[in-house]
Design an enzyme around this catalytic site. Structure first.
Site, PDB file in Angstrom:
ATOM      1  N   ASP A 301       0.779  -1.060  -0.037  1.00 26.93           N
ATOM      2  CA  ASP A 301       0.065  -0.028  -0.175  1.00 26.93           C
ATOM      3  C   ASP A 301       0.779   1.145   0.001  1.00 26.93           C
ATOM      4  O   ASP A 301       1.929   1.267   0.117  1.00 26.93           O
ATOM      5  CB  ASP A 301      -0.793  -0.011   1.186  1.00 26.93           C
TER       6      ASP A 301
HETATM    7  C1  NOJ Z   1      -4.086   3.697  -0.008  1.00 19.33           C
HETATM    8  C2  NOJ Z   1      -5.247   2.895   0.222  1.00 19.33           C
HETATM    9  O1  NOJ Z   1      -5.259   2.083   1.360  1.00 19.33           O
HETATM   10  C3  NOJ Z   1      -5.507   1.891  -1.095  1.00 19.33           C
HETATM   11  O2  NOJ Z   1      -6.494   1.244  -0.634  1.00 19.33           O
HETATM   12  C4  NOJ Z   1      -5.482   2.322  -2.382  1.00 19.33           C
HETATM   13  O3  NOJ Z   1      -5.480   1.621  -3.414  1.00 19.33           O
HETATM   14  C5  NOJ Z   1      -3.795   3.175  -2.462  1.00 19.33           C
HETATM   15  N1  NOJ Z   1      -3.774   4.085  -1.222  1.00 19.33           N
HETATM   16  C6  NOJ Z   1      -3.774   3.717  -3.797  1.00 19.33           C
HETATM   17  O4  NOJ Z   1      -4.666   4.919  -3.839  1.00 19.33           O
END
Ligand code: NOJ
Length: 757
Positions: A301
């Site tokens: 993430d």
């Molecule tokens: C953080 C989020 O937790 C995740 O779900 C998301 O896909 C990513 N950022 C990318 O935006």
């Protein structure tokens, strides 16, 4: 997430790089005789050939994912757009996120393909969570429809729109079970049930990926694992679940999504057994790779590798990268750690080139699977981008999805449906008119301005019968004037429809709320409206179950409309006037009070279950509130009523090879044709480990004409009776089981049988 949120450099770069269609034949000319460019060769051979030609630095580059558009996490890197494009040209980037649109993706892809030494195409990832431009109900709402084909369709439409805009990869579905409506991300999930959550997650993967043709996207199962257990419902907080709960409650939806063929998985921000999940060898290698044979690739993430240092699990980014990589993590979103430290770690002998080849090979394989080596611009089609996005057909799917997601929680004296054409309706509530508050953060390129508000939906259909007053302000606490105007309007009307709740902007990542309640000024409004004596229908907008205990006495009917997307106003209007008879049932319990959270139907019995709320002393309960939620899992009303009778099991004993047939009579006893979602639960009465008091194991959605009856048949076999032991192996234990069937998890008929040795 929207174009208008992009930073100036991005827009500038779009201007510089924007150009029209590049023919495929121009691309990759320099490597066209290589085996990896030969589409007649098997993928495995192409991957090996390419790996054989790549330098360590280029391999590390494939593990590097950089942001190229709006920020969906903290801004951490400042190389600027030129720096980013130089990195792409030198093979230091494998994927970008948040780059959208045919012009922009094509321009950057052209750099990767034509300027980098081996011409390896980029993967463009984006948060396509509930639509790209045509916005569907939030995933939690959509799950309340219990309509798996529609859920699959919703994901397919979203994928087709995003793929028409150059995107390759959706960061969805989120498969995190959660019992905590304080956590803003419950909106993105599947609710509280692992069995149903598994079905929904698989449907979303299938809809997104289809057969990986031009109008599909790679799916990404996230956030592995158990992100939905953030302590106190506070975003990015510590998580700690036992393996017992992990296997039985949290892993099933991820597992089902992987089994449905998801090509990618995303780590979370949180922890498991004291380690950040990005560095959990147990989760990534032992479970995902070895036990489930996951053959795709993992992405972190946003800076979750870098955050290992902040958690205190690594002394610096290099150590974090080492630990994450060794655990099995692969692509690095936004830390820039893999690209920087992998070559050093290889040189130091800490990781082997074989290990690196495995990770990089998986990423390349996904690019081959999508056909990007054969046509890197296959998703860059201007014609598709202009013709296949936000179409009437897609909007009509969004309307069906929205109608099917609305949960009717209360309908005293059958105040609904409203005969609006014969009535004067007072429509009250800022949320009914404010486009700005209709959408959450995860809306791709959706624009709330294009969505139908409740006010517009009602006015379009019933123009002069509907008068509007805001009733409250979402921003201003004191509301005397608003209330006076609303009461005057109500007094002059036959019925009141009052849209309360919280702004859509309060749903999603980083939107935790300690108090998921109806704001005080709205409660005051309801109290004042109640005094008018008019029938009051509350329409509640929110991305999570709010605490409704205090408002129920002041309203005759409650429609829970969640966040419904593009067709919001049309869908709610169709429910209000009975064009669509509601059938959705909530997949998350509605707590009675904040202090009751987490409250969920599939809890354990305790050693001291409280048979009633006044059963004397020394029971498991609260002294100030009931033990049960306000509305249980699986609850939702229809304008019709349904009666269950005659629950029968075909046997009282079965062995592990036999099936138990459960039948029950279902009758539509109301005045409308309607659809009922019937649910079957089991309870494993005594086992080697404790089992929940109820576990959903079947459901059926039945459309019944008024007055009609039918016999529903459910089948239970060993698969439904198993649970997981601490090693993640399924266990089937003989003994007594209870069976429950009903219209929600609380009001059920019951029977029992025994599984013999
Ligand atoms: C953080 C989020 O937790 C995740 O779900 C998301 O896909 C990513 N950022 C990318 O935006």
């Amino acid at each position: 997430m929207k174009r208008r949120n992009m930073n100036k450099t991005t827009i500038l770069m779009m201007g510089i790089l924007s150009f029209t269609q590049v023919s495929t034949s121009l691309a990759q000319t320099k490597n066209k005789t290589a085996i990896y460019m030969n589409q007649h060769k098997p993928t495995s051979e192409r991957v090996q050939d390419l790996l054989g030609k790549m330098t360590i630095a280029e391999k590390a580059g494939q593990l590097n994912q950089i942001n190229g558009g709006a920020f969906t996490g903290p801004a951490l890197n400042d190389e600027g757009q030129k720096g980013k494009m130089d990195a792409v040209a030198s093979g230091q980037v494998g994927s970008m996120l948040n780059v959208i649109g045919v012009d922009e993706t094509m321009a950057i892809q052209k750099i990767a393909v034509e300027k980098s030494r081996l011409g390896i195409p980029l993967l463009f990832g984006y948060d396509v969570i509930h639509g790209y431009k045509t916005i569907f109900p939030i995933p939690l709402a959509e799950a309340c429809s219990w309509d798996l084909p529609q859920i699959e369709k919703n994901s397919a439409v979203a994928a087709s729109e995003a793929s028409a805009a150059g995107i390759h990869w959706a960061f969805a579905p989120m498969c995190d079970i959660s019992n905590d409506p304080r956590w803003g991300r419950v909106m993105e999930g599947i609710g509280e049930d692992p069995w149903y959550g598994a079905l929904v997650s698989a449907a979303r993967v299938k809809g997104t990926q289809g057969d990986l043709s031009n109008d599909n996207l790679l799916a990404c199962v996230k956030h592995f694992a158990a992100y939905g257990t953030v302590e106190s419902g506070r975003e990015y907080n510590f998580t700690d679940v036992s393996r017992f709960q992990l296997w039985n409650k949290y892993l099933p939806p991820y597992k089902a999504a992987v089994e449905a063929g998801a090509v990618t998985v995303m780590n979370g921000f949180t922890t498991f057994e004291g380690e950040p999940v990005s560095a959990s060898k147990y989760l990534i290698t032992d479970v995902l790779k070895n036990k489930w044979n996951f053959g795709g690739f993992l992405v972190s993430d946003w800076n979750s590798f870098g955050e290992m240092v902040t958690w205190g699990a690594a002394s610096d980014t290099k150590e974090a990268i080492y630990k994450a990589f060794k655990a099995g993590s692969m692509m690095d979103m936004e830390t820039r750690g893999m690209v920087k430290f992998i070559p050093e770690l290889i040189k130091e002998g800490k990781i082997t080139e074989n290990e690196l080849n495995y990770a990089v090979g998986k990423i390349l394989e996904a690019k081959f699977k999508l056909g990007l080596f054969d046509d890197p611009y296959k998703f860059c089609n201007k014609e598709r981008e202009s013709n296949e996005i936000f179409t009437d057909g897609n909007k009509s799917e969004a309307l069906k999805a929205a109608e099917g997601s609305i949960v009717l929680l209360k309908n005293d004296n059958n105040v609904l449906p409203l005969n609006i054409s014969q009535k004067k309706i007072a429509l009250i509530g800022e949320l009914a008119a404010s486009h700005d508050d209709m959408f959450d953060f995860w809306i791709g390129q959706g624009d709330a301005k294009d969505a139908i508000s409740l006010k517009e939906g009602l006015e379009n259909k019933y123009k002069s019968n509907v008068q509007y007053a805001p009733g409250y302000s979402l921003d201003v606490k004191s509301s005397a004037n608003y209330i006076n105007d609303a009461v005057a309007l109500a007094n002059n009307s036959d019925a009141v429809v009052v849209n309360i709740g919280i702004s859509g902007k309060m749903a999603g990542e980083d939107r935790s709320l300690a108090n998921p309640i109806i704001p005080e000024n709205q409660v005051e409004l309801l109290k004042a409206l109640k005094k008018t004596g008019k029938p009051i229908v509350a329409v509640i907008s929110a991305g999570r179950p709010l605490i409704l205990t205090d408002i129920l006495p002041y309203v005759d009917a409650v429609i829970y409309s969640w966040i419904l997307g593009t067709e919001t106003g049309n869908a709610i209007t169709n429910i209000l006037d009975g064009t669509h008879n509601p059938s959705a049932k909530t997949v998350m319990s509605f707590p009675y009070a904040v202090g009751q959270i987490p409250v969920y139907y599939n809890h354990f019995n305790t050693g001291r279950p409280n048979p009633t709320d006044d059963a004397g002393n020394w029971y498991s309960r609260y002294r100030d509130i009931p033990r049960d939620p306000l509305f249980p899992f699986g609850f939702g009303l229809s304008y019709s009523t349904f009666e269950y009778s005659n629950l029968k099991l075909n046997k009282t004993f079965i062995n592990k090879n036999e099936k138990l047939i459960v039948t029950v009579e279902l009758k539509n006893t109301g005045n409308y044709d309607g659809t009922e979602i019937s649910q079957l639960y089991i309870r494993d009465v005594a086992a080697s480990v404790i089992r929940p008091v109820k576990e959903l194991k079947g459901f059926q959605k039945t459309l019944l004409k008024k007055g009609a009856s039918t016999t529903l048949t459910f089948t239970i076999g060993s698969k439904e009776l198993e649970y997981y032991n601490m090693s993640g192996d399924s266990v089937l234990e003989p003994g007594k089981f209870e069976v429950f069937v009903g219209g929600n998890s609380k009001d059920v008929l019951s029977s029992s049988f025994e599984l013999t040795k």
